[in-house]
Motif scaffolding. Structure first.
Motif, PDB file in Angstrom:
ATOM      1  N   TYR A 145       4.884  -5.063   3.406  1.00  0.00           N
ATOM      2  CA  TYR A 145       5.755  -3.797   3.221  1.00  0.00           C
ATOM      3  C   TYR A 145       6.602  -3.766   4.601  1.00  0.00           C
ATOM      4  O   TYR A 145       6.223  -4.448   5.641  1.00  0.00           O
ATOM      5  CB  TYR A 145       4.958  -2.487   3.046  1.00  0.00           C
ATOM      6  CG  TYR A 145       5.868  -1.526   2.125  1.00  0.00           C
ATOM      7  CD1 TYR A 145       6.444  -1.934   1.039  1.00  0.00           C
ATOM      8  CD2 TYR A 145       6.211  -0.383   2.366  1.00  0.00           C
ATOM      9  CE1 TYR A 145       7.323  -1.089   0.367  1.00  0.00           C
ATOM     10  CE2 TYR A 145       6.829   0.556   1.699  1.00  0.00           C
ATOM     11  CZ  TYR A 145       7.635   0.250   0.755  1.00  0.00           C
ATOM     12  OH  TYR A 145       8.121   0.919  -0.050  1.00  0.00           O
ATOM     13  N   PHE A 146       7.518  -2.603   4.525  1.00  0.00           N
ATOM     14  CA  PHE A 146       8.116  -2.433   5.735  1.00  0.00           C
ATOM     15  C   PHE A 146       7.493  -1.788   6.861  1.00  0.00           C
ATOM     16  O   PHE A 146       6.297  -1.283   6.702  1.00  0.00           O
ATOM     17  CB  PHE A 146       9.155  -1.351   5.359  1.00  0.00           C
ATOM     18  CG  PHE A 146      10.272  -1.793   4.332  1.00  0.00           C
ATOM     19  CD1 PHE A 146      11.238  -2.599   4.689  1.00  0.00           C
ATOM     20  CD2 PHE A 146       9.920  -1.162   3.038  1.00  0.00           C
ATOM     21  CE1 PHE A 146      12.129  -3.094   3.257  1.00  0.00           C
ATOM     22  CE2 PHE A 146      10.817  -1.565   1.935  1.00  0.00           C
ATOM     23  CZ  PHE A 146      11.966  -2.469   2.051  1.00  0.00           C
TER      24      PHE A 146
ATOM     25  N   SER B  96       0.674  -1.307   0.053  1.00  0.00           N
ATOM     26  CA  SER B  96      -0.216   0.054  -0.126  1.00  0.00           C
ATOM     27  C   SER B  96       0.954   1.348  -0.057  1.00  0.00           C
ATOM     28  O   SER B  96       0.600   2.239  -0.670  1.00  0.00           O
ATOM     29  CB  SER B  96      -0.847   0.128   1.317  1.00  0.00           C
ATOM     30  OG  SER B  96      -1.818  -1.106   1.107  1.00  0.00           O
ATOM     31  N   ALA B  97       1.781   1.228   0.707  1.00  0.00           N
ATOM     32  CA  ALA B  97       2.656   2.596   1.003  1.00  0.00           C
ATOM     33  C   ALA B  97       3.310   2.897  -0.309  1.00  0.00           C
ATOM     34  O   ALA B  97       3.886   3.791  -0.487  1.00  0.00           O
ATOM     35  CB  ALA B  97       3.470   2.407   2.257  1.00  0.00           C
TER      36      ALA B  97
ATOM     37  N   VAL C 234       5.539   5.085   6.201  1.00  0.00           N
ATOM     38  CA  VAL C 234       4.767   4.187   5.902  1.00  0.00           C
ATOM     39  C   VAL C 234       3.244   4.089   6.498  1.00  0.00           C
ATOM     40  O   VAL C 234       2.373   4.083   5.706  1.00  0.00           O
ATOM     41  CB  VAL C 234       5.364   2.740   6.371  1.00  0.00           C
ATOM     42  CG1 VAL C 234       4.244   1.535   6.209  1.00  0.00           C
ATOM     43  CG2 VAL C 234       6.438   2.506   5.608  1.00  0.00           C
ATOM     44  N   TYR C 235       3.178   4.871   7.580  1.00  0.00           N
ATOM     45  CA  TYR C 235       1.759   5.215   8.169  1.00  0.00           C
ATOM     46  C   TYR C 235       1.024   6.030   7.222  1.00  0.00           C
ATOM     47  O   TYR C 235       0.028   5.795   6.899  1.00  0.00           O
ATOM     48  CB  TYR C 235       2.190   5.709   9.538  1.00  0.00           C
ATOM     49  CG  TYR C 235       1.029   5.990  10.301  1.00  0.00           C
ATOM     50  CD1 TYR C 235      -0.045   5.091  10.930  1.00  0.00           C
ATOM     51  CD2 TYR C 235       0.560   7.637  10.395  1.00  0.00           C
ATOM     52  CE1 TYR C 235      -1.247   5.796  11.443  1.00  0.00           C
ATOM     53  CE2 TYR C 235      -0.361   8.030  10.898  1.00  0.00           C
ATOM     54  CZ  TYR C 235      -1.405   7.254  11.670  1.00  0.00           C
ATOM     55  OH  TYR C 235      -2.813   7.821  12.069  1.00  0.00           O
TER      56      TYR C 235
ATOM     57  N   ALA D 136       3.487   0.116  11.784  1.00  0.00           N
ATOM     58  CA  ALA D 136       2.923   1.242  11.501  1.00  0.00           C
ATOM     59  C   ALA D 136       1.800   0.967  10.470  1.00  0.00           C
ATOM     60  O   ALA D 136       0.799   1.761  10.528  1.00  0.00           O
ATOM     61  CB  ALA D 136       4.193   1.999  10.637  1.00  0.00           C
ATOM     62  N   ILE D 137       1.808   0.035   9.646  1.00  0.00           N
ATOM     63  CA  ILE D 137       0.780  -0.690   8.873  1.00  0.00           C
ATOM     64  C   ILE D 137      -0.384  -0.779   9.580  1.00  0.00           C
ATOM     65  O   ILE D 137      -1.499  -0.461   9.333  1.00  0.00           O
ATOM     66  CB  ILE D 137       1.256  -1.766   7.964  1.00  0.00           C
ATOM     67  CG1 ILE D 137       2.403  -1.596   6.929  1.00  0.00           C
ATOM     68  CG2 ILE D 137      -0.043  -2.263   7.213  1.00  0.00           C
ATOM     69  CD1 ILE D 137       2.982  -2.598   6.363  1.00  0.00           C
ATOM     70  N   LYS D 138      -0.440  -1.543  11.053  1.00  0.00           N
ATOM     71  CA  LYS D 138      -1.323  -2.093  11.542  1.00  0.00           C
ATOM     72  C   LYS D 138      -2.046  -0.799  12.243  1.00  0.00           C
ATOM     73  O   LYS D 138      -3.157  -0.886  12.109  1.00  0.00           O
ATOM     74  CB  LYS D 138      -0.837  -3.029  12.743  1.00  0.00           C
ATOM     75  CG  LYS D 138      -0.447  -4.361  12.037  1.00  0.00           C
ATOM     76  CD  LYS D 138      -0.179  -5.208  13.379  1.00  0.00           C
ATOM     77  CE  LYS D 138       1.249  -5.163  13.830  1.00  0.00           C
ATOM     78  NZ  LYS D 138       1.567  -6.248  14.449  1.00  0.00           N
TER      79      LYS D 138
END
Length: 420
Positions: free
Chosen positions: A125-126, A68-69, A102-103, A130-132
């Motif tokens: 992703y990395f 996504s990022a 990334v957030y 931050a994704i969660k």
């Protein structure tokens, strides 16, 4: 618009539950985050009543493969092969990423998912944490891949199975993973009886290089590490041998096809008909915006169908309903989101509304055919996830200010790409 717990009655609708191909007229009652009732008529007091005006309610799309990022790379690298795209452009740009980047970038991508009717995504992703956090703050249902690149797997003992954000095991690809990485993931998978996910057999060069080094295909190589003892999924699966397909079937591995990305990078066309004929479950993903460039499941459905017709020289190679299931039910099962696969009592209320009155959806000889071949994300009138309406009549209803999401993402993009 969204209280913590409320009853929402969706009335005067056409309903496609995806239990089968039948489309019926009726109503859906959502209680909290679950579907409480589906019937021709529901007489109950609700906190909110929405007149669907004869439009279609159906399960949301499940994007089974995304980074996504990578929206920050949309349109920045074109006309490149996968090897050049990845090594000459993507990896150098990604080397400057920070967790907060990334957030913010993920949240920008989630807006596009919502307006496209995507209610679930498998994100790789990395900086998994931050994704969660981005998923929870927006309200996006997600399966976040824990990999050696984004998480210290030495500390992982259990996987989160939160109702909105799940954790799953995986790694980028065999050609970017050390033997130690693969052994550690295999050990975790077999200890926790958990499936494993990875990019695999995306290009001919990838397959040729693995054969040159190890004298086996990528699928055979990974299978030798016992990585698929508990199933899992491979992203792309464009260049698969007969034995690869045999292993995939035996190990109960899903395949996620990403047709736009594969075409753009000239990687090839996946053998979808052969996979489905062998009883292998196929899901659909957008991949990242850096290699797509859009995050639109309608476009992916059309390409899955049309490319199969071309590849097999058979206009009947895939039925529209089969492709629609790939984009919804199969994707949900791919991501271990089984409670979001169809519309039924007790399932999570991940529901989208499709405008059937728009010119591109008329006449409605066959609504399912129209969904696959005629519809676009412009036809999405509502996206509900976990019982919350996050997108309705082309407006977002989130706790975050939309302009702030754009501003934060823009700042990150300018720094990463060094553009004013």
């Amino acid at each position: 618009m969204n209280k913590i717990h409320m009853k929402i009655l969706l009335k005067n609708a056409k309903i496609l539950t995806l239990k089968n191909e039948n489309i019926v007229s009726g109503e859906i009652l959502v209680d909290g985050n679950k579907i409480a009732q589906i019937a021709q008529k529901i007489n109950i007091k609700a906190d909110r009543i929405i007149d669907c005006e004869g439009n279609l309610l159906m399960p949301g799309f499940k994007n089974a493969h995304a980074h996504s990022a990578t929206v920050f790379m949309r349109g920045i690298v074109e006309e490149a092969t996968l090897d050049s795209w990845l090594n000459d452009y993507v990896l150098p740009l990604e080397s400057n990423l920070k967790p907060n980047d990334v957030y913010h970038l993920s949240k920008l991508a989630y807006l596009e998912y919502l307006e496209s009717g995507i209610t679930g995504v498998l994100d790789m992703y990395f900086f998994a944490d931050a994704i969660k956090k981005a998923c929870l703050d927006i309200g996006m249902r997600s399966a976040v891949l824990l990999t050696p690149r984004n998480n210290n797997l030495n500390k992982v003992t259990t996987l989160s199975t939160d109702c909105l954000v799940n954790e799953i095991l995986g790694f980028h690809a065999d050609y970017t993973s050390s033997v130690a990485d693969l052994k550690r993931i295999s050990q975790l998978s077999n200890k926790m009886k958990a499936p494993v996910y990875t990019h695999c057999s995306e290009t001919l060069n990838e397959v040729k290089n693995r054969k040159r080094i190890s004298h086996v295909t990528p699928v055979e190589y990974l299978n030798n590490f016992k990585l698929f003892n508990y199933g899992g999924g491979i992203f792309h699966g464009v260049h698969l041998s007969k034995n690869d397909i045999k292993i995939i079937k035996q190990r109960n591995v899903f395949v996620c096809t990403c047709p736009t990305s594969n075409l753009k990078l000239a990687s090839g066309i996946a053998p979808i008909k052969e996979l489905t004929q062998r009883g292998i479950m196929v899901a659909i993903g957008t991949d990242g915006a850096g290699s797509n460039n859009s995050l639109d499941m309608f476009k992916e459905m059309q390409l899955v169908s049309l490319l199969s017709k071309y590849r097999e020289n058979d206009p009947a190679s895939l039925k529209a309903f089969e492709v629609l299931k790939m984009a919804t039910i199969n994707g949900a099962h791919f991501m271990n989101m089984n409670k979001s696969d169809i519309l039924a009592k007790g399932k999570f209320a991940d529901i989208i509304m499709i405008d059937l009155h728009a010119p591109n959806m008329r006449p409605s000889h066959d609504i399912i055919n129209n969904l696959v071949y005629s519809a676009s994300k412009a036809n999405v009138m509502m996206t509900m996830i976990d019982g919350k309406i996050l997108y309705y009549k082309h407006k977002f209803y989130l706790k975050d200010d939309i302009k702030k999401i754009y501003q934060n993402a823009d700042k990150v993009i300018k720094r990463l790409t060094k553009k004013n």
